[in-house]
Each structure stands twice: as structure tokens, then as C-alpha cells.
Scaffold this motif. Structure first.
Motif, PDB file in Angstrom:
ATOM      1  N   TYR A   1      50.616  10.599   0.617  1.00 57.85           N
ATOM      2  CA  TYR A   1      49.334  11.115   0.112  1.00 57.85           C
ATOM      3  C   TYR A   1      48.329  11.251   1.258  1.00 57.85           C
ATOM      4  N   ASP A   2      48.235  10.223   2.105  1.00 58.23           N
ATOM      5  CA  ASP A   2      47.306  10.279   3.243  1.00 58.23           C
ATOM      6  C   ASP A   2      47.629  11.453   4.166  1.00 58.23           C
TER       7      ASP A   2
ATOM      8  N   VAL B   1      46.466  14.683   2.401  1.00 54.90           N
ATOM      9  CA  VAL B   1      44.999  14.810   2.481  1.00 54.90           C
ATOM     10  C   VAL B   1      44.603  15.219   3.894  1.00 54.90           C
TER      11      VAL B   1
ATOM     12  N   THR C   1      36.906  17.308   2.741  1.00 55.73           N
ATOM     13  CA  THR C   1      37.686  16.450   1.853  1.00 55.73           C
ATOM     14  C   THR C   1      38.035  17.218   0.582  1.00 55.73           C
TER      15      THR C   1
ATOM     16  N   ARG D   1      38.266  16.292  -6.356  1.00 55.49           N
ATOM     17  CA  ARG D   1      39.065  15.393  -7.216  1.00 55.49           C
ATOM     18  C   ARG D   1      40.288  16.091  -7.807  1.00 55.49           C
TER      19      ARG D   1
ATOM     20  N   GLN E   1      42.809  16.307  -5.161  1.00 56.15           N
ATOM     21  CA  GLN E   1      43.306  14.962  -4.862  1.00 56.15           C
ATOM     22  C   GLN E   1      44.358  14.541  -5.884  1.00 56.15           C
TER      23      GLN E   1
END
Length: 109
Positions: free
Chosen positions: A14-15, A18, A28, A31, A34
Motif C-alpha cells: 500500500y505504501d 501511495v 496525496t 480517500r 486510498q
């Protein structure tokens, strides 16, 4: 070892996802993105299921994992072996712990 064996791997993926999003978009992710990236990370590298397992087999695996984490004696293989009556005995032990009467095998009429 934690209860979730793959959480660290999923978080690492996931990191990375992102990081790729930030590199491509310069901000960024919102949501909604994400959430999509988290789902993608969860499904990445997930092994294919090879066969279906009975509830007794799954329960035995969970119990063994817990006992290993708590450094207790391992569960014997017969505890979840339906051919040796283990699953039925295990079910009755669970029912006794929560105060449930065992199921009757008699006629329901």
C-alpha cells in the motif's frame, strides 16, 4: 508473530502504491483512491486457494496459531480429525465454554 500474517506485507505494498500515486499526481490521493489502493494492495500477491477446508480444519489452524503465539502446548492433530470424533468433541467443548447444550441427534417431531 501477530494474528494477521500478511498485514505488514499489505501495508508495505500500500505504501508503495501511495508513493507511486504521489509521484505521478504530485499530491496525496483522496480517500476514495486510498480505499482503491488498499484493496489493490490486499489482493496483490494473495495466494490462490488450493482446496476448501472444513470449519474444523480452520478452527484447528487458528487454535494452533494462537497456542504458538502464547507458547503453550500444541493441539494434537486428532482434535480436528472428523474420522476420529475430534471435530464433534471439539464442538461440544466449545458449547460447554459458552453454556450451550449439545445438539440432539434424536427425532425433532
Amino acid at each position: 508473530m501477530g494474528f494477521s500474517r500478511c498485514r505488514a506485507q499489505v501495508e508495505s505494498i500500500y505504501d508503495d502504491l501511495v508513493g507511486d500515486y504521489v509521484a505521478q499526481h504530485g499530491k496525496t490521493p483522496p480517500r476514495s483512491v486510498q480505499f482503491q489502493l488498499a484493496q489493490q494492495a490486499t489482493l496483490t500477491d494473495r495466494p490462490a486457494k488450493t482446496r476448501l477446508r472444513t470449519f474444523a480444519e480452520q478452527d484447528l489452524d487458528i487454535e494452533s496459531t494462537l497456542q504458538a503465539a502464547l507458547s503453550r502446548e500444541p493441539v494434537t492433530a486428532s482434535a480436528g480429525d472428523p474420522s476420529r470424533g475430534g471435530a464433534e468433541q471439539h464442538e461440544h467443548a466449545d458449547q460447554e465454554r459458552v453454556g450451550v447444550e449439545p445438539r440432539s441427534t434424536g427425532d425433532l417431531t
